[in-house]
Design a protein around this motif. Structure first.
Motif, PDB file in Angstrom:
ATOM      1  N   PRO A  71       0.822  -1.199   0.000  1.00 30.49           N
ATOM      2  CA  PRO A  71       0.000   0.000   0.000  1.00 30.49           C
ATOM      3  C   PRO A  71       0.863   1.259   0.000  1.00 30.49           C
ATOM      4  N   GLN A  72       0.499   2.198  -0.823  1.00 29.96           N
ATOM      5  CA  GLN A  72       1.202   3.469  -0.886  1.00 29.96           C
ATOM      6  C   GLN A  72       0.234   4.580  -0.516  1.00 29.96           C
ATOM      7  N   PRO A  73       0.654   5.459   0.362  1.00 29.47           N
ATOM      8  CA  PRO A  73      -0.221   6.572   0.730  1.00 29.47           C
ATOM      9  C   PRO A  73      -0.445   7.488  -0.463  1.00 29.47           C
ATOM     10  N   SER A  74      -1.661   7.999  -0.592  1.00 33.90           N
ATOM     11  CA  SER A  74      -1.944   8.955  -1.660  1.00 33.90           C
ATOM     12  C   SER A  74      -1.474  10.334  -1.209  1.00 33.90           C
ATOM     13  N   ARG A  75      -1.532  11.295  -2.121  1.00 30.25           N
ATOM     14  CA  ARG A  75      -1.086  12.646  -1.771  1.00 30.25           C
ATOM     15  C   ARG A  75      -1.978  13.277  -0.717  1.00 30.25           C
ATOM     16  N   SER A  76      -3.225  12.871  -0.676  1.00 30.02           N
ATOM     17  CA  SER A  76      -4.136  13.464   0.303  1.00 30.02           C
ATOM     18  C   SER A  76      -4.029  12.795   1.676  1.00 30.02           C
ATOM     19  N   THR A  77      -3.185  11.777   1.776  1.00 31.35           N
ATOM     20  CA  THR A  77      -3.002  11.084   3.049  1.00 31.35           C
ATOM     21  C   THR A  77      -2.208  11.969   4.008  1.00 31.35           C
ATOM     22  N   ARG A  78      -2.687  12.063   5.215  1.00 28.06           N
ATOM     23  CA  ARG A  78      -2.006  12.863   6.235  1.00 28.06           C
ATOM     24  C   ARG A  78      -1.162  11.927   7.088  1.00 28.06           C
ATOM     25  N   ARG A  79       0.059  12.332   7.393  1.00 25.13           N
ATOM     26  CA  ARG A  79       0.972  11.486   8.154  1.00 25.13           C
ATOM     27  C   ARG A  79       1.123  12.017   9.573  1.00 25.13           C
ATOM     28  N   TYR A  80       1.060  11.097  10.536  1.00 18.27           N
ATOM     29  CA  TYR A  80       1.208  11.449  11.951  1.00 18.27           C
ATOM     30  C   TYR A  80       2.281  10.569  12.573  1.00 18.27           C
ATOM     31  N   GLU A  81       3.197  11.179  13.302  1.00 19.82           N
ATOM     32  CA  GLU A  81       4.149  10.434  14.115  1.00 19.82           C
ATOM     33  C   GLU A  81       3.590  10.434  15.533  1.00 19.82           C
ATOM     34  N   VAL A  82       3.162   9.268  15.982  1.00 20.30           N
ATOM     35  CA  VAL A  82       2.460   9.164  17.256  1.00 20.30           C
ATOM     36  C   VAL A  82       3.354   8.435  18.258  1.00 20.30           C
ATOM     37  N   THR A  83       3.517   9.043  19.437  1.00 19.12           N
ATOM     38  CA  THR A  83       4.372   8.419  20.459  1.00 19.12           C
ATOM     39  C   THR A  83       3.589   7.955  21.675  1.00 19.12           C
ATOM     40  N   SER A  84       2.337   8.445  21.836  1.00 16.10           N
ATOM     41  CA  SER A  84       1.538   8.014  22.982  1.00 16.10           C
ATOM     42  C   SER A  84       0.063   7.944  22.589  1.00 16.10           C
ATOM     43  N   LEU A  85      -0.676   7.183  23.353  1.00 14.94           N
ATOM     44  CA  LEU A  85      -2.096   7.006  23.077  1.00 14.94           C
ATOM     45  C   LEU A  85      -2.842   8.336  23.140  1.00 14.94           C
ATOM     46  N   SER A  86      -2.399   9.244  23.982  1.00 17.99           N
ATOM     47  CA  SER A  86      -3.097  10.528  24.108  1.00 17.99           C
ATOM     48  C   SER A  86      -3.034  11.338  22.811  1.00 17.99           C
ATOM     49  N   GLU A  87      -2.053  11.070  21.945  1.00 16.03           N
ATOM     50  CA  GLU A  87      -1.943  11.767  20.664  1.00 16.03           C
ATOM     51  C   GLU A  87      -2.841  11.146  19.592  1.00 16.03           C
ATOM     52  N   SER A  88      -3.442  10.005  19.879  1.00 20.82           N
ATOM     53  CA  SER A  88      -4.263   9.301  18.898  1.00 20.82           C
ATOM     54  C   SER A  88      -5.514  10.067  18.523  1.00 20.82           C
ATOM     55  N   ALA A  89      -5.990  10.922  19.404  1.00 24.08           N
ATOM     56  CA  ALA A  89      -7.188  11.698  19.096  1.00 24.08           C
ATOM     57  C   ALA A  89      -6.975  12.571  17.863  1.00 24.08           C
ATOM     58  N   LEU A  90      -5.751  13.044  17.656  1.00 29.06           N
ATOM     59  CA  LEU A  90      -5.458  13.894  16.500  1.00 29.06           C
ATOM     60  C   LEU A  90      -5.732  13.165  15.190  1.00 29.06           C
ATOM     61  N   PHE A  91      -5.132  11.970  15.028  1.00 34.66           N
ATOM     62  CA  PHE A  91      -5.378  11.262  13.776  1.00 34.66           C
ATOM     63  C   PHE A  91      -6.774  10.643  13.752  1.00 34.66           C
ATOM     64  N   GLY A  92      -7.346  10.384  14.930  1.00 36.39           N
ATOM     65  CA  GLY A  92      -8.715   9.857  14.982  1.00 36.39           C
ATOM     66  C   GLY A  92      -9.723  10.839  14.414  1.00 36.39           C
ATOM     67  N   HIS A  93      -9.620  12.112  14.811  1.00 42.11           N
ATOM     68  CA  HIS A  93     -10.531  13.135  14.276  1.00 42.11           C
ATOM     69  C   HIS A  93     -10.338  13.318  12.776  1.00 42.11           C
TER      70      HIS A  93
END
Length: 155
Positions: A71-93
């Motif tokens: 699988p290759q991300p498309s150009r509209s794919t947003r990338r997140y570097e996540v280090t803790s569960l509390s940051e998951s809300a960002l990519f979840g929204h």
């Protein structure tokens, strides 16, 4: 003492030939295959040319065609570097708003990485999307298109 020196000199002289012989014996099938492809060989500076194995390579490719790339991300794919569960809300929204998301958990600890991946799998399941592995610690969360969605319906 003189005999010991003679033995050591004898061993020093034979060390390299013995090493070459052992290597040739260990790798004899590979050396035999290489020798079969040898077209020409020349002297002291050592130069060798080999026949191309293009017919064999073409046959192997025909028998085992290359697989589709992962699988290759498309150009509209947003990338997140996540280090803790509390940051998951960002990519979840962002995922819930309709964007495909790539998450990278390489910097997260093992326990946090597992929690993030569990969250991502629940998120994808709830949205009827797909979760694909891009690399060792990168995942792609995709929304399924209309044709993909029809193939996943049961009954």
């Amino acid at each position: 003492m003189r005999i010991a020196e003679l033995v050591l000199d004898f061993v020093n002289v034979l060390a390299w030939p013995i090493l070459v012989l052992v290597v040739l014996l260990v790798f004899r099938s590979q050396v035999r295959a290489l020798a079969a492809r040898l077209a020409s060989f020349s002297g002291p500076g050592v130069s060798a040319t080999f026949h191309e194995a293009s017919k064999e390579a073409a046959a192997l490719v025909k028998e085992n065609p290359p697989t589709k790339p992962g699988p290759q991300p498309s150009r509209s794919t947003r990338r997140y570097e996540v280090t803790s569960l509390s940051e998951s809300a960002l990519f979840g929204h962002a995922f819930r708003s309709g964007r495909d998301i790539e998450i990278d958990v390489a910097q997260a600890s093992l326990s946090e990485g597992l929690k993030i991946i569990s969250f991502a799998s629940g998120l994808v399941f709830g949205a009827k999307g797909s979760l694909e592995r891009v690399s060792d610690k990168r995942l792609l969360l995709r929304h399924l298109g209309p044709s993909d969605d029809e193939s996943t319906k049961v009954g």
